[in-house]
Design an enzyme around this catalytic site. Sequence first.
Site, PDB file in Angstrom:
ATOM      1  CG  ASN A  27       1.135   0.523   2.870  1.00 62.14           C
ATOM      2  OD1 ASN A  27       1.725   0.356   1.808  1.00 62.14           O
ATOM      3  ND2 ASN A  27       0.140  -0.240   3.265  1.00 62.14           N
ATOM      4  NE  ARG A 108       2.492  -3.164   0.873  1.00 61.57           N
ATOM      5  CZ  ARG A 108       2.332  -2.637  -0.345  1.00 61.57           C
ATOM      6  NH1 ARG A 108       2.429  -1.313  -0.496  1.00 61.57           N
ATOM      7  NH2 ARG A 108       2.046  -3.386  -1.386  1.00 61.57           N
ATOM      8  CG  HIS A 196      -1.589  -7.704  -2.445  1.00 63.81           C
ATOM      9  ND1 HIS A 196      -1.940  -8.093  -3.716  1.00 63.81           N
ATOM     10  CD2 HIS A 196      -1.381  -6.365  -2.512  1.00 63.81           C
ATOM     11  CE1 HIS A 196      -1.957  -7.026  -4.520  1.00 63.81           C
ATOM     12  NE2 HIS A 196      -1.624  -5.966  -3.804  1.00 63.81           N
ATOM     13  CG  ASN A 222      -4.364   1.555  -7.968  1.00 63.63           C
ATOM     14  OD1 ASN A 222      -5.303   1.693  -8.756  1.00 63.63           O
ATOM     15  ND2 ASN A 222      -4.008   2.516  -7.132  1.00 63.63           N
ATOM     16  N   GLY A 223      -3.076  -2.793  -7.521  1.00 65.09           N
ATOM     17  CA  GLY A 223      -2.467  -4.109  -7.647  1.00 65.09           C
ATOM     18  C   GLY A 223      -3.496  -5.125  -7.207  1.00 65.09           C
ATOM     19  NE  ARG A 252       1.234  -3.273 -10.610  1.00 63.85           N
ATOM     20  CZ  ARG A 252       1.247  -3.503  -9.301  1.00 63.85           C
ATOM     21  NH1 ARG A 252       1.777  -4.616  -8.840  1.00 63.85           N
ATOM     22  NH2 ARG A 252       0.712  -2.628  -8.464  1.00 63.85           N
ATOM     23  CG  ASP A 294     -10.098   5.572 -10.897  1.00 68.24           C
ATOM     24  OD1 ASP A 294     -11.119   4.904 -10.643  1.00 68.24           O
ATOM     25  OD2 ASP A 294      -9.609   6.394 -10.104  1.00 68.24           O
ATOM     26  CB  ILE A 342     -11.372  -2.767  -6.800  1.00 64.73           C
ATOM     27  CG1 ILE A 342     -10.678  -1.640  -7.570  1.00 64.73           C
ATOM     28  CG2 ILE A 342     -12.515  -3.364  -7.610  1.00 64.73           C
ATOM     29  CD1 ILE A 342     -10.005  -2.097  -8.862  1.00 64.73           C
ATOM     30  CD  GLU A 392      -1.619  -3.577   2.550  1.00 66.06           C
ATOM     31  OE1 GLU A 392      -1.354  -4.361   1.624  1.00 66.06           O
ATOM     32  OE2 GLU A 392      -1.634  -2.339   2.418  1.00 66.06           O
ATOM     33  CD  GLU A 394      -5.663  -2.270  12.925  1.00 60.74           C
ATOM     34  OE1 GLU A 394      -5.733  -3.431  13.400  1.00 60.74           O
ATOM     35  OE2 GLU A 394      -6.609  -1.466  12.928  1.00 60.74           O
TER      36      GLU A 394
END
Length: 405
Positions: A27, A108, A196, A222-223, A252, A294, A342, A392, A394
């Site tokens: 990923n 990914r 996502h 982060n995204g 972003r 962050d 987050i 993700e 898995e």
Amino acid sequence: MDLLNPANAEPDDEPISGRERLILALNSGSSSLKFGVYRVTFDHVLRLISGEAQALDTQAGRFDAIDAQHQPLVGHSVPMITMKHALHEIERLLEQTGLQPLDGIGHRVVHGGPAFRQPCRINLQVLEQLQQVIDFAPLHTPMALSVIEETSRHFPEVAQVMCFDTGFHAQMPAVARVLALPKELCMQGVQRYGFHGLSCESIVRRFGASLPERLIIAHLGNGASITAVRAGQSVDTSMGLTPSGGMIMSTRSGDLDPGVLIYLIRQKGLDVTAVEALVDRQSGLLGISGLSADMRTLKIAATTEADARLAIEMFCYSAYKQIAAMIAVLGGIDTLVFTGGIGENDAAVRAQICEGLAWIGLSLDSTLNQLGSDLISTSESICAVRVFASQEDEEIARHTWQLIT
């Protein structure tokens, strides 16, 4: 340490449903490479190893891995660690733990453009086509292609599969998918794709038979994106043509008045490269605070720095504004799920977002929220609020198993 005995090969006449495969899931992000090693059958995925190479190409680089019992296998600083070095570390780890030979490698890939939405086997033609749609996700696709190229060198005999983050949203209705632009652009692939998707897919799978009819998934990291899911199908999502749209993120900007970009080009003389850097790498929490992308750093600074406080407030405001929009799309809400770095780990952010939704009757249990329990809403809440880990990797392992088996 032998976590799997690869000598137990299945006979050729064994039913597909019983075939066990050893899958490496990769990923890749813009500055990290997460990985997992899984033993996969028709109806079961067992994680054997998981890890991450963080802060690639920086002095803060690290390589960490844990086993199925969450015991550390490796963990050390690797300043200026590169993607190539990270793959060497993964290969060494596989040798040390006896997890060889691999049966498949799944990747990914954030964006495959209009041509690729569902998982597919990797070959030269597929890679050439993916090269042509790099501009849909310039932060992510070049890294993914580099990882695929390098893994082909490390594991030349192993089948490889690409899994696209846009796939979960492929059946969105036209009212959500079509952008308000000339029709010929939509026919050329300029539309809302959503991202996502592997994370959303893992959340839907987690519910199983208890899947709520009206589900909203807040993937916050982060995204960040907000997705409306009706009966397991994506019906709308906050990100658009690229992963730059939607709510405010770490670096972003999220959604902008198109006139802002026109102004910057016309009046400030910015070219395409400068606009891209501004929107994707210099904005969001970093741009607002002028301090950091962050959330953890901003929370420490917020006690004395007004701009750090503003960045956090704007992030939460952006999230509950998007969630409210998705409630309107679904005509109500049965369950809200927080996931992502987050979403899973920051109780204060979850609380602030839910406070912005108190008007609908959403009520959070502060103790359960602080504990990060699966269910964090009160019994009086109009909807359930849950915290689920995104899985993700898995999903990548499952798709890879299906295609190579």
